[in-house]
Design a protein around this motif. Structure first.
Motif, short mmCIF file in Angstrom:
data_model
loop_
_atom_site.label_atom_id
_atom_site.label_comp_id
_atom_site.label_asym_id
_atom_site.label_seq_id
_atom_site.Cartn_x
_atom_site.Cartn_y
_atom_site.Cartn_z
N CYS A 258 0.88 -1.17 0.00
CA CYS A 258 0.00 0.00 0.00
C CYS A 258 0.92 1.22 0.00
O CYS A 258 2.13 1.09 -0.14
N MET A 260 2.04 2.88 2.35
CA MET A 260 3.01 2.90 3.44
C MET A 260 4.28 2.12 3.07
O MET A 260 5.31 2.27 3.72
N HIS A 265 0.04 -6.24 1.73
CA HIS A 265 -1.28 -6.61 2.23
C HIS A 265 -1.69 -7.93 1.60
O HIS A 265 -1.62 -8.10 0.38
N CYS A 314 -2.40 -1.60 9.73
CA CYS A 314 -1.46 -0.78 8.97
C CYS A 314 -1.96 0.66 9.01
O CYS A 314 -3.16 0.91 9.04
N CYS A 316 -2.26 2.70 6.80
CA CYS A 316 -3.06 3.09 5.64
C CYS A 316 -4.55 2.87 5.88
O CYS A 316 -5.38 3.39 5.15
ZN LIG Z 1 -1.22 -0.60 4.46
#
Ligand SMILES: [Zn+2]
Length: 451
Positions: A258, A260, A265, A314, A316
């Protein structure tokens, strides 16, 4: 019943537009995903036991009654390996009619492994890919150029299928020389570029000399990348470089980064993940079971990649748990700018060259944002180093067209280092044949090949 409802929900989510799909899938509670995983796992297991000659025979020999199994761990020490695919042949794994096949080469032998798929599976993976790329910011008005290698490789297909949903402009360049790509790409002014990490590094070096154009992001798959190389690419383009983690056997993404960029993921809707041989730091081999494949399901497939499972949320905000960054491989293969290389490749490079001993060792290093493969060879006469290197390069050109092409494209370099007779083994019973010395996650890759 619950799992059928969830599947219906998921089916609707995947068929709607990416934005709504993300909202709908994100609303699924963890318990619903677990229920669906279990239902899909049981269905996959029954399918494999009924129709795949390989699994039917394996389960019979081990007296495994699949009707009693609800979780992969209940299969004990039963796993599927890449060696099984090669030794038994992919046909033995078939449970349905295949529409297409892809191959994966390298590993520990020159023989490729074949994996079969249906068009429906391609379409489903395409939808998931589309959702992910949308999350990373890809939109209909973007212009995509891909330099994925089209020869027997799954990635360009998955990408094409994903872009059909996003409906953006897309040109397939194939894995051509980055110089050539750079010149021809400029005409299309792509906003997003896809390719392999080492190829991306080379392209960025060229762009750094000749000039860049605005990019939204770069997306790479097929091998790992050292963080300093990633930073270089991002600095040149002033755009993020995202990585995808997958295998041909998994048909594309097992996970993807993602924004980050802190692990991949997981695609928990389509794969059940386990870790094998976990060390004290929580790192182990990624083992996955396919949950939605009807043509060639894989039960507890050993990926040979080493990482950890991260379930902490996470930053995100995406609901799916993660696979950590890949630390290394636990088989004899190293994935680098040269390609997927194992001991057999170096044996073949040295075959027929006079004055070289039985003992040799390949060390993969990282130098100036590029992979350097050092072939340490024990020579009877050290002064012959350059002659041996010349012969190795000749063998590379004559015996490995792809690896040679990658060197011409400067995705890596290969040099011969002369060693004294007996120095490589240095008291060790087993000589380590391939060593990955690249710094990944700030320390040296831990897993090295032993012959
Ligand atoms: Zn993430």
């Amino acid at each position: 019943m619950l799992s059928e409802l969830i599947e219906l929900f998921e089916g609707v989510a995947l068929r709607t537009n990416p934005e709504r799909a993300i909202r709908l899938l994100g609303a699924l509670p963890t318990s619903a995903i677990a229920a669906m995983q279990e239902a899909r796992f049981k269905r996959t297991l029954r399918l494999a036991a009924e129709r795949s000659p390989f699994y039917r025979e394996q389960f019979r020999q081990r007296a495994i009654d699949v009707r009693r199994i609800t979780h992969p761990s209940q299969l004990g020490d039963f796993y599927t390996t890449g060696e099984d695919l090669r030794a038994y042949g992919a046909e033995q794994f078939l449970t349905g009619h295949p529409d297409t096949a892809f191959e994966t080469t390298g590993t520990t032998s020159p023989a490729p492994k074949t994996v079969f798929f249906s068009r429906d599976e391609v379409a489903t993976m395409g939808r998931i890919t589309a959702i992910w790329l949308y999350l990373l910011g890809l939109r209909r008005e973007d212009r995509v150029l891909s330099a994925f290698d089209c020869s027997f490789w799954v990635s360009p297909w998955v990408l094409r299928s994903g872009l059909e949903y996003l409906k953006c402009f897309h040109v397939e360049a194939g894995k051509i020389d980055p110089h050539d790509f750079y010149e021809r790409a400029k005409v299309y002014r792509p906003t997003v570029i896809f390719g392999e990490p080492s190829w991306m590094v080379r392209l960025s070096e060229i762009a750094s000399d000749r000039g860049v154009w605005p990019l939204k992001f770069l997306f790479a798959g097929g091998e790992n990348i050292a963080e300093d190389a990633r930073s270089m690419v991002e600095r040149v383009w002033s755009a993020p470089l995202y990585l995808n983690y997958g295998q041909t056997e998994s048909f594309g993404a097992l996970g993807a980064e993602c924004k980050m960029k802190d692990g991949y993921h997981r695609n928990d809707l389509y794969f059940f993940f386990e870790l094998g041989d976990v060390d004290q730091d929580g790192y182990g081999e990624v083992i996955y079971t396919t949950l939605a494949r009807d043509v060639m399901p894989l039960i507890r497939y050993r990926s040979t990649d080493v990482t950890r499972l991260v379930d902490a949320p996470c930053d995100c905000g995406i609901f799916a748990g993660r696979l950590g960054k890949i630390r290394g491989r636990c088989d004899e293969m190293v994935v680098c700018g040269m390609g997927n290389v194992g001991p057999w490749v170096f044996e073949e490079l040295l075959r027929g060259i006079e004055g070289t001993g039985e003992d040799w060792q390949a060390v993969v290093l990282h130098e100036n944002a590029r992979d350097m493969v050092e072939l340490h060879v024990e020579l009877d006469d050290g002064s012959r180093q350059s002659a041996v290197e010349e012969s190795v390069h000749r063998n590379l050109r004559e015996r490995f067209a792809d690896f040679s092409k990658n060197r011409e494209m400067k995705l890596y370099d290969l040099r011969v280092v002369a060693c004294r007779s007996g120095s490589l083994r240095a008291g060790e019973r087993k000589l380590r044949r391939v060593i990955d010395e690249r710094l990944i996650l700030g320390h040296r890759a831990k897993y090295t090949a032993v012959s």
